[in-house]
Design a protein around this motif. Structure first.
Motif, PDB file in Angstrom:
ATOM      1  N   LEU A   1       0.831  -1.207   0.000  1.00 38.25           N
ATOM      2  CA  LEU A   1       0.000   0.000   0.000  1.00 38.25           C
ATOM      3  C   LEU A   1       0.867   1.259   0.000  1.00 38.25           C
ATOM      4  CD1 LEU A   1      -2.864  -0.904   2.518  1.00 38.25           C
ATOM      5  CD2 LEU A   1      -3.107  -0.491   0.058  1.00 38.25           C
ATOM      6  N   ASN A   2       1.928   1.239   0.795  1.00 38.95           N
ATOM      7  CA  ASN A   2       2.814   2.402   0.854  1.00 38.95           C
ATOM      8  C   ASN A   2       3.527   2.648  -0.470  1.00 38.95           C
ATOM      9  OD1 ASN A   2       2.087   2.753   3.509  1.00 38.95           O
ATOM     10  ND2 ASN A   2       3.952   1.842   4.356  1.00 38.95           N
ATOM     11  N   ASP A   3       3.685   1.576  -1.254  1.00 40.71           N
ATOM     12  CA  ASP A   3       4.300   1.708  -2.579  1.00 40.71           C
ATOM     13  C   ASP A   3       3.274   2.029  -3.660  1.00 40.71           C
ATOM     14  OD1 ASP A   3       6.781   1.174  -1.523  1.00 40.71           O
ATOM     15  OD2 ASP A   3       6.784  -0.953  -2.070  1.00 40.71           O
ATOM     16  N   GLY A   4       2.003   2.188  -3.240  1.00 39.79           N
ATOM     17  CA  GLY A   4       0.960   2.534  -4.192  1.00 39.79           C
ATOM     18  C   GLY A   4       0.415   1.359  -4.974  1.00 39.79           C
ATOM     19  N   ARG A   5       0.671   0.133  -4.503  1.00 44.01           N
ATOM     20  CA  ARG A   5       0.193  -1.053  -5.208  1.00 44.01           C
ATOM     21  C   ARG A   5      -1.162  -1.505  -4.656  1.00 44.01           C
ATOM     22  NH1 ARG A   5       4.257  -5.233  -3.974  1.00 44.01           N
ATOM     23  NH2 ARG A   5       5.371  -3.777  -2.619  1.00 44.01           N
ATOM     24  N   GLU A   6      -1.940  -2.183  -5.489  1.00 45.59           N
ATOM     25  CA  GLU A   6      -3.203  -2.746  -5.051  1.00 45.59           C
ATOM     26  C   GLU A   6      -2.947  -3.992  -4.205  1.00 45.59           C
ATOM     27  OE1 GLU A   6      -6.440  -1.820  -5.342  1.00 45.59           O
ATOM     28  OE2 GLU A   6      -5.672   0.075  -6.124  1.00 45.59           O
ATOM     29  N   VAL A   7      -3.807  -4.232  -3.230  1.00 49.78           N
ATOM     30  CA  VAL A   7      -3.668  -5.413  -2.375  1.00 49.78           C
ATOM     31  C   VAL A   7      -4.996  -6.147  -2.314  1.00 49.78           C
ATOM     32  CG1 VAL A   7      -1.846  -4.373  -0.968  1.00 49.78           C
ATOM     33  CG2 VAL A   7      -4.242  -4.134  -0.266  1.00 49.78           C
ATOM     34  N   SER A   8      -4.948  -7.410  -1.924  1.00 50.79           N
ATOM     35  CA  SER A   8      -6.167  -8.197  -1.752  1.00 50.79           C
ATOM     36  C   SER A   8      -6.037  -9.029  -0.490  1.00 50.79           C
ATOM     37  CB  SER A   8      -6.403  -9.106  -2.960  1.00 50.79           C
ATOM     38  OG  SER A   8      -5.491 -10.197  -2.944  1.00 50.79           O
ATOM     39  N   GLN A   9      -7.117  -9.682  -0.099  1.00 51.48           N
ATOM     40  CA  GLN A   9      -7.102 -10.506   1.106  1.00 51.48           C
ATOM     41  C   GLN A   9      -6.275 -11.771   0.934  1.00 51.48           C
ATOM     42  OE1 GLN A   9     -11.658  -9.622   1.655  1.00 51.48           O
ATOM     43  NE2 GLN A   9     -11.004 -10.907   3.347  1.00 51.48           N
ATOM     44  N   MET A  10      -6.003 -12.145  -0.315  1.00 54.92           N
ATOM     45  CA  MET A  10      -5.209 -13.337  -0.588  1.00 54.92           C
ATOM     46  C   MET A  10      -3.738 -12.960  -0.628  1.00 54.92           C
ATOM     47  SD  MET A  10      -6.052 -16.521  -1.016  1.00 54.92           S
ATOM     48  CE  MET A  10      -7.663 -16.547  -1.804  1.00 54.92           C
ATOM     49  N   VAL A  11      -2.954 -13.581   0.238  1.00 54.39           N
ATOM     50  CA  VAL A  11      -1.520 -13.280   0.319  1.00 54.39           C
ATOM     51  C   VAL A  11      -0.746 -14.560   0.006  1.00 54.39           C
ATOM     52  CG1 VAL A  11       0.326 -12.326   1.746  1.00 54.39           C
ATOM     53  CG2 VAL A  11      -2.038 -11.655   2.174  1.00 54.39           C
ATOM     54  N   ARG A  12       0.191 -14.482  -0.930  1.00 52.57           N
ATOM     55  CA  ARG A  12       1.008 -15.638  -1.285  1.00 52.57           C
ATOM     56  C   ARG A  12       2.468 -15.311  -0.987  1.00 52.57           C
ATOM     57  NH1 ARG A  12       0.689 -19.175  -6.830  1.00 52.57           N
ATOM     58  NH2 ARG A  12      -1.450 -19.398  -6.068  1.00 52.57           N
ATOM     59  N   PHE A  13       3.156 -16.252  -0.379  1.00 53.35           N
ATOM     60  CA  PHE A  13       4.551 -16.015  -0.010  1.00 53.35           C
ATOM     61  C   PHE A  13       5.298 -17.332   0.117  1.00 53.35           C
ATOM     62  CE2 PHE A  13       1.865 -16.144   3.758  1.00 53.35           C
ATOM     63  CZ  PHE A  13       2.491 -17.085   4.555  1.00 53.35           C
ATOM     64  N   GLN A  14       6.626 -17.235   0.178  1.00 48.69           N
ATOM     65  CA  GLN A  14       7.473 -18.393   0.401  1.00 48.69           C
ATOM     66  C   GLN A  14       7.529 -18.681   1.901  1.00 48.69           C
ATOM     67  OE1 GLN A  14       8.967 -20.210  -2.110  1.00 48.69           O
ATOM     68  NE2 GLN A  14       7.811 -18.862  -3.495  1.00 48.69           N
ATOM     69  N   ALA A  15       7.328 -19.937   2.266  1.00 47.97           N
ATOM     70  CA  ALA A  15       7.370 -20.304   3.681  1.00 47.97           C
ATOM     71  C   ALA A  15       8.700 -19.928   4.308  1.00 47.97           C
ATOM     72  CB  ALA A  15       7.115 -21.801   3.835  1.00 47.97           C
ATOM     73  N   SER A  16       9.800 -20.130   3.580  1.00 46.31           N
ATOM     74  CA  SER A  16      11.127 -19.827   4.135  1.00 46.31           C
ATOM     75  C   SER A  16      11.283 -18.343   4.431  1.00 46.31           C
ATOM     76  CB  SER A  16      12.223 -20.290   3.163  1.00 46.31           C
ATOM     77  OG  SER A  16      12.071 -19.655   1.899  1.00 46.31           O
ATOM     78  N   ASP A  17      10.638 -17.480   3.620  1.00 43.58           N
ATOM     79  CA  ASP A  17      10.721 -16.035   3.874  1.00 43.58           C
ATOM     80  C   ASP A  17      10.075 -15.684   5.211  1.00 43.58           C
ATOM     81  OD1 ASP A  17      11.942 -15.788   1.445  1.00 43.58           O
ATOM     82  OD2 ASP A  17      10.197 -14.947   0.405  1.00 43.58           O
ATOM     83  N   LEU A  18       8.900 -16.267   5.458  1.00 52.05           N
ATOM     84  CA  LEU A  18       8.224 -16.007   6.735  1.00 52.05           C
ATOM     85  C   LEU A  18       9.062 -16.511   7.906  1.00 52.05           C
ATOM     86  CD1 LEU A  18       4.519 -16.373   7.661  1.00 52.05           C
ATOM     87  CD2 LEU A  18       6.222 -17.480   9.086  1.00 52.05           C
ATOM     88  N   LEU A  19       9.613 -17.698   7.787  1.00 52.82           N
ATOM     89  CA  LEU A  19      10.400 -18.269   8.881  1.00 52.82           C
ATOM     90  C   LEU A  19      11.611 -17.389   9.196  1.00 52.82           C
ATOM     91  CD1 LEU A  19      10.273 -22.044   7.871  1.00 52.82           C
ATOM     92  CD2 LEU A  19       9.006 -20.936   9.720  1.00 52.82           C
TER      93      LEU A  19
END
Length: 340
Positions: A86-104
């Protein structure tokens, strides 16, 4: 004596994921102020009811138990990524996809097989815990029962059975808080706090003390806001242990804590290290964007909101009435630049 903090498990950042990991960690204000998550390290199967100043919360566990303070790491990671977008001016949605290793890595968790197993269990508790509340997020009251996340699925998995890519759908309640910027930046050392109670004490200090010099709270109310089911005597002992370790090591991020002179209150003092947001974190009225569109016809008001928040932070301006200030900003923007 060694520090009570957990070691920094990932001091060397991977160049290709540093932008993801370095997104400032942020937590939603609603669950920072109120005891949504369990402090237990064992399955907490007890339904809970909380009331304070006209607000009420009912929390119902699944067969896996109520989501814990440590499970909250997943929400913090998702919120942090969406706020950065949002701070970068991008659209967001309730669906978030990411790499598990990044979160860890971002949340200072183990990247071993056990780390992935714990992550999967945390997602199950987050999806299974049901909340009924009249707390507002984004100016909307939510009375129906909902999960902290609506769903979670593993999109890819390695041959060894480890998660690679995860897709999570956030609840309306959490997503409304993100769209309204009802979040606060927290210290990265939050993820190094060992005990659930330490994390909960930090959350309350970050929400209520903020950038003030100090904040105090009675022990009975503190126990209520922590969501602790201990006896009053045991809760005092547990808080005293945290205070004793903080006196010796100053390990609590951003805020020290001590008993008051009569030992009926806990006093949190700002260390002067509380995170400073790169954008102004204020809550806007839910219908204010319509006024903003009228003030700056033709302009994308979400883009203008990002510019307004950045400008307020850069100029160290904290308007008393953020919504009205935002509309004036839009009007001035249009007067200077006209239509896009």
């Amino acid at each position: 004596m060694s520090s009570p903090l957990l070691p920094d498990r990932h001091p060397q950042r991977d160049f290709f994921v540093c932008d993801i990991i370095n997104a400032a960690p942020k937590a939603d204000v609603g669950s920072m102020e109120h005891p949504i998550f369990s402090l237990s390290t064992k399955p907490d199967l007890r339904p809970r009811h909380y009331e304070h100043n006209g607000l009420s919360i009912d929390i119902k566990p699944s067969s896996d138990g109520i989501a814990t303070v440590h499970d909250r790491d997943i929400l913090i990671f998702c919120i942090s990524q969406l706020i950065r977008a949002l701070n970068d001016g991008r659209e967001v949605s309730q669906m978030v996809r990411f790499q598990a290793s990044d979160l860890l890595r971002a949340t200072n968790r183990m990247t071993t097989g056990r780390g992935y197993d714990l992550l999967k269990a945390a997602m199950e508790r987050l999806a299974g815990t049901r909340i009924s509340t009249n707390i507002t997020t984004g100016g909307k009251e939510v009375f129906e029962t909902f999960g902290l996340i609506e769903s979670a699925r593993i999109v890819r998995q390695t041959r060894e059975g480890r998660m690679q890519e995860i897709e999570i759908k956030l609840s309306d309640w959490v997503f409304n808080a993100i769209r309204a910027h009802e979040v606060l930046t927290i210290s990265r050392d939050y993820f190094r706090l060992r005990r659930p109670l330490e994390r909960r004490l930090y959350e309350l200090a970050r929400k209520h003390c903020g950038n003030q010099r100090e904040w105090s709270i009675g022990l009975d109310l503190l126990q209520k806001k922590c969501g602790s089911s201990s006896t009053s005597f045991e809760f005092r002992r547990l808080v005293a242990n945290v205070i004793r370790e903080d006196t010796a090591h100053s390990h609590m991020p951003d805020y020290s804590l001590r008993f008051s002179a009569d030992e009926t209150k806990v006093v949190f003092r700002n260390r002067g290290t509380a995170p400073v947001a790169d954008v102004f974190e204020a809550f806007l009225d839910p219908d204010i964007h319509e006024e903003a569109r009228a003030a700056a016809p033709g302009w994308d008001v979400r883009y203008l909101e990002v510019e307004w928040r950045r400008w307020c932070a850069a100029e160290e301006i904290e308007p008393k009435h953020p919504s009205r200030h935002f509309v004036r900003f839009c009007r001035t923007w249009y007067e200077k630049r006209g239509s896009p």
